[in-house]
Design a protein around this motif. Structure first.
Motif, PDB file in Angstrom:
ATOM      1  N   ASN A 135      14.251 -21.869  -5.124  1.00 56.41           N
ATOM      2  CA  ASN A 135      12.836 -22.181  -5.267  1.00 56.41           C
ATOM      3  C   ASN A 135      12.080 -20.850  -5.276  1.00 56.41           C
ATOM      4  N   TYR A 172      17.989 -27.323  -0.997  1.00 58.11           N
ATOM      5  CA  TYR A 172      18.137 -28.153  -2.197  1.00 58.11           C
ATOM      6  C   TYR A 172      19.602 -28.426  -2.521  1.00 58.11           C
ATOM      7  N   LEU A 221      19.827 -31.720  -4.485  1.00 61.09           N
ATOM      8  CA  LEU A 221      18.976 -31.928  -5.660  1.00 61.09           C
ATOM      9  C   LEU A 221      19.516 -31.126  -6.839  1.00 61.09           C
ATOM     10  N   LYS A 224      14.221 -32.999   1.628  1.00 58.61           N
ATOM     11  CA  LYS A 224      14.361 -33.338   0.218  1.00 58.61           C
ATOM     12  C   LYS A 224      15.448 -34.383  -0.003  1.00 58.61           C
ATOM     13  N   THR A 280      16.975 -28.235  -7.807  1.00 56.84           N
ATOM     14  CA  THR A 280      15.676 -28.287  -7.115  1.00 56.84           C
ATOM     15  C   THR A 280      14.825 -29.437  -7.647  1.00 56.84           C
TER      16      THR A 280
END
Length: 391
Positions: A176, A207, A210, A238, A321
């Motif tokens: 990120n 993450y 993700l 997340k 992400t």
């Protein structure tokens, strides 16, 4: 006025001007689609909420908890790592519960960094990575990050130029804001480099889940010898859509875990115990909910990328992400990311994060957060199309 100590070392908050403009337009009745902050909008899975509700009704759980986390949660953390990455961890000495990854990183850096210690962090990157070093009084050095850079060449150059020798490297993959991903070979090189130069490494693994299109994110701790120099942090924010719950953990090097345990013993009494109990259910329970959350972000990613490409803003699909890192279209690039983000709010009614807020090397990009449904994302694309055409 007297100086405010550590606060005076922090740079201006770049996102503030964009946030203020967004708030002002909303007060005027404008419908602003907010794709700026990475604040998950999905509900926490029901079985986790149900366990929180059940645990909250028990009076003993209302007392002070333990700053390093309750034993059963630390055991669940270690079991989770064993199942996922085949990494063995000791719940007593190699795992600690944190109030999200952000708190864990900032307090760990504070615990191990003396004024003047050299700390490396990528540029651009998530703000707490460099800011934690600044708050601790460290000497921050940025390692440029981008598709046209050789990370290890830049890392080697920075190490040669640093005096005193660097103490700490802070990383995060999937990354990120740039959405960059790496393979296990990358972490093998990181571990070898840090061992050679007697550096610690902190890996923010927020993450981990993700990821898209068949990519699987490796853990730093999968590398033999990684625990000798490194720790990894994970947040339930997340993967399990538990952002407001503020619960995560750090695992790895016993000396670093001890340092974080000790400083937290002075600063907090740990996460509210019912939240920790619910976190056990999240880690040990069915993981279909994680796959469902990931599929929602993938759909949003695809809608946004497809829409932006269609209107002439060419962007590759990220493999990880909940963000899209977009280079500013060439006709607008001279504006810089802050002015371009303000332009999108005014003309497209869409809020994004200016890349400069993540470091100077991000100033030719903006970041989209996938925190709106496909219908709103399509509406955002229509507004952006008009703004780009007008410009």
């Amino acid at each position: 006025m007297e100086e405010l100590g550590r606060l005076d070392r922090l740079p201006p908050y770049v996102f503030a001007t964009v946030t203020a403009l967004k708030a002002d337009l909303r007060r005027q009745g404008e419908d602003i689609i907010d794709l700026g902050m990475g604040n998950p909008d999905l509900a926490t899975p029901k079985h986790i909420v149900d366990k929180l509700r059940e645990a909250s009704l028990k009076a003993p759980n209302h007392r002070y908890s333990a700053s390093r986390g309750i034993t059963k949660l630390r055991m669940a953390i270690c079991d989770w790592y064993q199942r996922r990455y085949n990494v063995e961890l000791d719940p007593e000495s190699e795992a600690i519960v944190t109030i999200g990854a952000k708190e864990g990183i900032s307090h760990l850096v504070l615990a191990i960094t003396k004024p003047g210690d050299v700390v490396f962090a990528p540029n651009p990157t998530y703000p707490i990575h460099p800011f934690s070093a600044i708050i601790a009084g460290g000497d921050l050095r940025g390692i440029p990050l981008g598709p046209d850079r050789d990370f290890f060449e830049d890392l080697q150059t920075a190490t040669r130029q640093a005096w005193p020798k660097p103490k700490l490297l802070i990383l995060s993959y999937p990354h990120n804001p740039t959405t960059m991903v790496v393979d296990l070979e990358f972490f093998k090189k990181v571990v070898a480099f840090c061992r050679e130069h007697h550096m610690y490494v902190i890996h923010d693994f927020a993450y981990a889940d993700l990821v898209f299109d068949g990519y699987k994110a490796p853990s730093l701790l999968q590398v033999p010898g990684a625990k000798e120099i490194g720790v990894e942090l994970f947040s339930l924010s997340k993967s399990y859509s538990m952002a407001g719950w503020r619960v995560g953990f750090a695992v790895g090097n016993p000396r670093l875990i001890y340092a974080l345990t000790r400083i937290k013993s002075y600063l907090d009494y740990g996460v509210f115990q019912p939240i920790q109990i619910a976190a056990i259910i999240a880690l040990n329970g069915p993981q279909e909910c994680v796959h469902e959350i990931v599929s929602v972000y993938k759909e949003r990613r695809d809608v946004l990328i497809r829409g932006l490409n269609r209107v002439g803003w060419k962007i590759e699909k990220p493999k990880g992400t909940m963000f899209v890192w977009a280079r500013i279209p060439e006709p607008f690039r001279s504006m810089g990311s802050v002015e371009f983000a303000k332009y999108l709010i005014r003309e497209a009614k869409v809020a994004v994060s200016p890349g400069r807020g993540f470091g100077d090397y991000g100033d030719d990009h903006v970041r989209f957060a996938l925190v709106e449904n496909p219908h709103r994302i399509k509406q955002a694309v229509r507004g952006i199309h008009k703004a780009l055409h007008k410009g």
